[in-house]
Design a protein around this motif. Structure first.
Motif, PDB file in Angstrom:
ATOM      1  N   GLU A   1      66.756 -54.142 -65.297  1.00 21.41           N
ATOM      2  CA  GLU A   1      65.615 -54.949 -65.740  1.00 21.41           C
ATOM      3  C   GLU A   1      64.607 -55.143 -64.613  1.00 21.41           C
ATOM      4  O   GLU A   1      63.394 -55.110 -64.838  1.00 21.41           O
ATOM      5  N   LYS A   2      65.099 -55.316 -63.383  1.00 18.09           N
ATOM      6  CA  LYS A   2      64.205 -55.454 -62.241  1.00 18.09           C
ATOM      7  C   LYS A   2      63.403 -54.173 -62.018  1.00 18.09           C
ATOM      8  O   LYS A   2      62.209 -54.227 -61.710  1.00 18.09           O
TER       9      LYS A   2
ATOM     10  N   ASP B   1      60.673 -53.923 -64.655  1.00 20.32           N
ATOM     11  CA  ASP B   1      59.570 -54.834 -64.331  1.00 20.32           C
ATOM     12  C   ASP B   1      58.691 -54.252 -63.227  1.00 20.32           C
ATOM     13  O   ASP B   1      57.472 -54.368 -63.276  1.00 20.32           O
TER      14      ASP B   1
ATOM     15  N   ARG C   1      56.523 -51.587 -64.743  1.00 23.29           N
ATOM     16  CA  ARG C   1      55.467 -52.204 -65.542  1.00 23.29           C
ATOM     17  C   ARG C   1      54.375 -52.803 -64.657  1.00 23.29           C
ATOM     18  O   ARG C   1      53.183 -52.655 -64.943  1.00 23.29           O
ATOM     19  N   ASP C   2      54.777 -53.472 -63.580  1.00 24.31           N
ATOM     20  CA  ASP C   2      53.797 -54.062 -62.670  1.00 24.31           C
ATOM     21  C   ASP C   2      52.946 -52.994 -62.000  1.00 24.31           C
ATOM     22  O   ASP C   2      51.732 -53.157 -61.849  1.00 24.31           O
TER      23      ASP C   2
ATOM     24  N   ARG D   1      68.779 -61.423 -63.830  1.00 27.35           N
ATOM     25  CA  ARG D   1      68.310 -60.138 -64.325  1.00 27.35           C
ATOM     26  C   ARG D   1      69.158 -59.036 -63.696  1.00 27.35           C
ATOM     27  O   ARG D   1      69.504 -59.089 -62.527  1.00 27.35           O
TER      28      ARG D   1
END
Length: 100
Positions: free
Chosen positions: A37-38, A41, A44-45, A33
């Motif tokens: 992208e990390k 994420d 989102r988390d 990734r």
């Protein structure tokens, strides 16, 4: 000759079964990734955890039939009377009626 024909029959019969097997790759290529992208994420988390903290805790009764019942729940059973040496539950010192 019989052995060769038996092997040929076995191969012919197993070919349709082999064709129905799914193509499963047990060693997929490892995808890395990107930093972008990390970060997405992680955002989102964090949003997911924040939304979970906004859900109120349920404080109500877990008895779904509680509103249907008319009588209150029964208390615990009365403690058992102590038994005497003979195994009866009569009070010590009391005489049981005897038949004559």
């Amino acid at each position: 000759m019989r052995v060769l024909s038996a092997v040929a029959v076995a191969v012919l019969l197993s070919a349709p079964a082999y064709a129905q097997m799914p193509n499963v790759n047990l060693m997929p290529e490892v995808k890395t990734r990107t930093q972008e992208e990390k970060e997405q994420d992680a955002v989102r988390d964090k949003a997911y955890k924040d939304s979970l903290s906004k859900i109120p805790d349920a404080k109500g009764s877990s008895d779904p039939w509680g509103v249907v019942r008319s009588d209150p729940p029964k208390a615990a059973a009365h403690p058992a009377k102590p038994k005497t040496k003979t195994g009866s539950s009569a009070q010590p010192g009391s005489a049981a009626p005897r038949s004559q």
